[in-house]
Design a protein around this motif. Sequence first.
Motif, mmCIF file in Angstrom:
data_model
loop_
_atom_site.group_PDB
_atom_site.id
_atom_site.type_symbol
_atom_site.label_atom_id
_atom_site.label_comp_id
_atom_site.label_asym_id
_atom_site.label_seq_id
_atom_site.Cartn_x
_atom_site.Cartn_y
_atom_site.Cartn_z
ATOM 1 N N UNK A 174 24.052 3.693 -1.971
ATOM 2 C CA UNK A 174 24.978 4.554 -1.213
ATOM 3 C C UNK A 174 25.246 5.890 -1.902
ATOM 4 N N UNK A 175 24.884 5.983 -3.216
ATOM 5 C CA UNK A 175 25.085 7.253 -3.913
ATOM 6 C C UNK A 175 23.853 8.156 -3.904
ATOM 7 N N UNK A 176 22.805 7.684 -3.268
ATOM 8 C CA UNK A 176 21.572 8.482 -3.256
ATOM 9 C C UNK A 176 21.769 9.743 -2.415
ATOM 10 N N UNK A 177 20.773 10.615 -2.484
ATOM 11 C CA UNK A 177 20.932 11.931 -1.868
ATOM 12 C C UNK A 177 21.032 11.900 -0.345
ATOM 13 N N UNK A 178 21.581 12.929 0.198
ATOM 14 C CA UNK A 178 21.698 13.050 1.645
ATOM 15 C C UNK A 178 20.763 14.148 2.146
ATOM 16 N N UNK A 179 20.623 14.211 3.434
ATOM 17 C CA UNK A 179 19.723 15.194 4.034
ATOM 18 C C UNK A 179 20.189 16.620 3.746
ATOM 19 N N UNK A 180 21.491 16.805 3.564
ATOM 20 C CA UNK A 180 21.990 18.165 3.339
ATOM 21 C C UNK A 180 21.447 18.747 2.032
ATOM 22 N N UNK A 181 21.217 17.884 1.060
ATOM 23 C CA UNK A 181 20.659 18.385 -0.207
ATOM 24 C C UNK A 181 19.257 18.947 0.007
ATOM 25 N N UNK A 202 0.814 -1.209 0.000
ATOM 26 C CA UNK A 202 0.000 0.000 0.000
ATOM 27 C C UNK A 202 0.850 1.262 0.000
ATOM 28 N N UNK A 203 1.958 1.253 0.712
ATOM 29 C CA UNK A 203 2.765 2.472 0.700
ATOM 30 C C UNK A 203 4.243 2.149 0.877
ATOM 31 N N UNK A 204 5.068 3.086 0.475
ATOM 32 C CA UNK A 204 6.518 2.917 0.543
ATOM 33 C C UNK A 204 7.097 4.106 1.297
ATOM 34 N N UNK A 205 8.056 3.836 2.159
ATOM 35 C CA UNK A 205 8.704 4.930 2.880
ATOM 36 C C UNK A 205 10.142 5.073 2.385
ATOM 37 N N UNK A 206 10.526 6.323 2.133
ATOM 38 C CA UNK A 206 11.865 6.570 1.615
ATOM 39 C C UNK A 206 12.681 7.369 2.613
ATOM 40 N N UNK A 207 13.990 7.157 2.518
ATOM 41 C CA UNK A 207 14.868 7.888 3.417
ATOM 42 C C UNK A 207 16.043 8.477 2.660
ATOM 43 N N UNK A 208 16.720 9.424 3.301
ATOM 44 C CA UNK A 208 17.960 9.957 2.736
ATOM 45 C C UNK A 208 19.075 9.743 3.761
#
Lengths: 523, 329
Positions: free
Chosen positions: A506-513, A418-424
Amino acid sequence: MKSLSEIYLLLEELVSFDAKLQALKSYFEQTAAEDLLWSISLLLNKSNARIITITKLKDWALAHAKIPEWLYNQCHPLVKDQSETLALLLPNTDSSIGKTLSAWMLDIEHHKKLNLSKQETFVVNAWKILNSNERILFNKLITGNLRFSLSQQLILHALHLVFNKPIHCLAHRLITDFDAFDKSFRDWLNQPSRKDIDSKPYPFVPIKKLSSDVFNIGEARHWLGIYGYDGISVQWIKRNEQVFIWNDKMELISLLFPELTKPELCAVDKVVLQGTIILMKDDQMMDQNFLTSRVKRKNISKKLLLDFPAKMIINEVLEYNGEDISERSWNTQRNYLEQLYPHLDNHVFLQSNTILSDHWESFTSARKEARNVNASHLVLKNKVKTKDKTNWLWALDPLTVYATLIYVESSIDRRNISSLTFGVWDNKKLIPICKVENTLSKNFETELQIWLKKNTIEKFGPVKSVQPFFVFEISFESITENKRKKSGISLKSAKLGKYLKEMKAENAHTISILKEIQQKHIK
Amino acid sequence: MELLSNTKNGLYCEVADVYIDPWRKVDKALITHGHSDHARPGHKHYMCHVNCVPILKLRIGKKINVRGFNFGESIHINEVRFSFHPAGHVIGSAQIRVEYKGEVWVVTGDYKLENDQVCTPFESIKCHTLITESTFGLPIYKWATQDTIIQQINQWWAQNKADHKISVIYAYSLGKAQRILKHLSHDIGNIYADNSIYNTNNALIQHGLYKRACQTLNPESKDLDGALVLSPQSSSALNNISKHHPMSTAMASGWMATRNKRRNRLIDKGFVLSDHADWDGLLEAVRSSEAERVIVTHGYQSAFARYLSELGLRAETYDTAFKGEPSLS
């Protein structure tokens, strides 16, 4: 009491607006005139019929039903509602006498001031003539725990259908405190009121989301653009030294904005303005969360009024000096507005920026600039008033972030996702930033479910935490600060974008972006 | 040594070497009724009421070794006299009376006091020791009469039909399905049943134990508009139909007595209809058995036993491998 308890239980079962509306409609049709005002007042949670505490009520009920306290403690966790548990424990009655709601309410009011033993006699005798559903309602009522979660709009529509009165006439009757004790419903409904005429709003022009290319709606010179903001779209009405504010759902919201309802804000009488209400702090526009929390409040404190005063951005003038100009051309309206401005309090009323051009390119570049002026979209209006009065909402291009999948939630029957949660990333750890609805293709979903079997780390009920592997593009409208979230931010209307097959987790975005994006758009 | 004792295999009579509703495989098993938490597969010899025989054969297997007895008929095993007596729970359900050297025990199995006009109504048996179920052994459970509930169901169905919706009732395939089917108004619309209910009904009809037939539900079923469907649970057939037809779902169960349980199930409506005794029913059964000692099992045993002992009875509990009503399968 019987029909009210029936509608109470029925409304709990219904989900859709239409179903609730039909249920309320037939309820109002069947309710006797003398009970109507009480019903409305209870449906709106306006009556306080509390005479005792639930603890006291429990003592009386257990004594009357001869149930020991330990047995009650066994039952309550299963029912999870004290009033209902007591209603079920009390001995059953076969007959329920037809005592009207207004008679009950008068009785309850009468017993508010009496001593405990008289109250007990009243309550115990009431239980003897109420069936178990009625007892649920009665117990909630006299302990002050009765809550209907209905929107004012729903009740207004139902009353409108049954009694055939214009919604705006009913609306201000609903919000003004009506006293069901000394008024009959007919008087209430038909009271000759100056306000009926004075408060009357103009119909709100529908606004549609522009899904195709802007060039398809015509030539640029026929249109004008206005920046749209995340606020409450309203009509501000001043007639006969009284101010009324309506939102586009036809709810009278004047009481929520005391700073906007002073008649002296506008020196001219009989004026109707259309625009958006926003909250400001030191010339900075607050995001919609602040507005939502203001709307939810019952009492608006002085501090709140000082810290985050409400302002109104004017888009249009619909009535000037009592003259209806809502159908007039844009140029005429503009002239009236210019005449009006000197008479308006410029601390409260703000002018909107309009974009006028013969070329769509200017609109396009204005749209690109929108986030820098805190606007959330662009509204396109036809300069020449035609029969089709639709306005277009031109949404901004969404912002994007590359985020990693961290949680997957199954639907209730566990068959689908039903839903997906994403993180940085934040210091080699993934912190959640948004939960999005599952819009994956059927094939992709099946693949993901197979992948889940080997890559689930932990299960929390329907939610599985997964190994960082999938990176998706997440699009969203804006970022707002949110101290309750681990990441400190929340994304407005986040949606699932494309799957980035080539990108490793591991190359995905970080919170700083995300923080950078947030900084960029706050002046 | 007690006449009956609670062992890891189930309730056991050592003198006769016989188990009652055992949950592990044993040699001789007396079965109170056909629900899966009472009638388990794998025993060598089954003994039950005659009406229960076709049910056991349908649910466990055609080849099982089963003997049926009439109500009141004596079965002597090693000087112990066993007999079956009506429990009013479902078709073929029975209480079991055990007598040895003048001492009488009664195992109620599952029961209800109200006559549902589908199975033989409950009969109270005098005994020294009563082993009673307590599925709904809390005072919040009090049933309205069957007529009241059936009337509610008819009303709901008629309303759904007027709204062009299919009415779906989730109910156990053995017991509630027959009860609802028998008493529902015939005039409102077509009635369909899920396969498991259809098969149970057919087995009962073949043996003359039940009368009212209905159509089975399959993807080709027509005239579904305004029809009523009985099903033990949500099924793929129902899911497919719900894609094309608006549907309103309901559940008929004693658990529907509280709003909390109604909300937790994904249903539109709950009907409080149970094949078990309610709180007052349990108390009435204990009282009329005139038992000196009551052993409570299957349900809220500790609460019910404590209440009985506060009334001055000698009451204790047995734990069972199964709690509450069986799952809806």
